[in-house]
Design an enzyme around this catalytic site. Structure first.
Site, PDB file in Angstrom:
ATOM      1  N   HIS A  50       0.861  -1.181   0.000  1.00 12.00           N
ATOM      2  CA  HIS A  50       0.000   0.000   0.000  1.00 12.00           C
ATOM      3  C   HIS A  50       0.900   1.234   0.000  1.00 12.00           C
ATOM      4  CE1 HIS A  50       1.113  -0.426   4.236  1.00 12.00           C
ATOM      5  NE2 HIS A  50       0.987   0.882   4.287  1.00 12.00           N
ATOM      6  N   HIS A 134       5.533   6.141  -0.932  1.00  9.92           N
ATOM      7  CA  HIS A 134       6.398   4.978  -1.091  1.00  9.92           C
ATOM      8  C   HIS A 134       5.609   3.697  -0.855  1.00  9.92           C
ATOM      9  CE1 HIS A 134       6.251   5.486   3.242  1.00  9.92           C
ATOM     10  NE2 HIS A 134       6.589   4.211   3.327  1.00  9.92           N
TER      11      HIS A 134
END
Length: 193
Positions: A50, A134
């Site tokens: 995620h 990220h």
């Protein structure tokens, strides 16, 4: 550092907002990670891939409906932001190998700021860090980024924002909001209205 003033009997949930990664993207990233032949760290399960927007930490379970209601009031992006994860980095302090985005779309920055501001009246302060989109590939990673035979270039179309609960190493979605097409609330995955 703030102290936790809740009663120990009060149930809490470890929460964060994130952009989910599609099954196809999980497979692609996982396959690319395998090609790195990592010799350090603990690979993050592909099911947990995620992009974190805001980490809330431990939140009293009774506050979850208020958190959802606060996000319901946000003006969400009317177009799904598109993010490119195109840089492999080691975050030495966190001990993490990550795929980062070199450029962050303005609507995504606005969403993160909006989430932070929406939670303040509830007494939930999101960590005051610069947002660096990220995807974590490996934890407890030490050393330099490995050489990649194919440079990373993964496109993430942020079609929804999800409130997750972290529980025993797995991430359970509690609520979802559409990004694009007016940013409508999708589903509570548990009642909050």
């Amino acid at each position: 550092m703030a102290q936790d003033t809740r009663s120990t009997a009060s149930p809490f949930k470890r929460l964060f907002f994130a952009l989910p990664v599609s099954d196809a993207q999980r497979r692609d990233v996982s396959q690319w990670r395998r090609s790195l032949a990592l010799r350090s760290g603990r690979p993050v399960p592909a099911a947990n891939f995620h992009i974190t927007l805001a980490f809330l930490g431990n939140v009293d379970a009774a506050q979850v409906p208020s958190v959802c209601a606060a996000v319901d009031q946000l003006l969400l992006p009317d177009k799904a932001p598109r993010l490119v994860l195109d840089r492999l980095q080691v975050w030495h302090r966190a001990g993490a190998l990550v795929l980062e985005a070199q450029h962050t779309p303005a609507p995504l920055l606005q969403l993160v700021y909006g989430l932070q501001q929406a939670l303040l009246p509830l007494g939930i302060a999101v960590a005051d860090r610069t947002f660096r989109p990220h995807l974590t590939l490996s934890r407890d990673f030490h050393g330099q980024p490995p050489e990649a035979s194919t440079p990373p270039e993964f496109f993430v179309s942020a079609r929804e924002c999800v409130l997750y609960e972290s529980r025993k190493g797995a991430y359970q979605p509690l609520a979802r909001w559409a990004l694009g097409d007016g940013g409508a609330f999708i589903s509570p995955l548990g009642s909050h209205r």
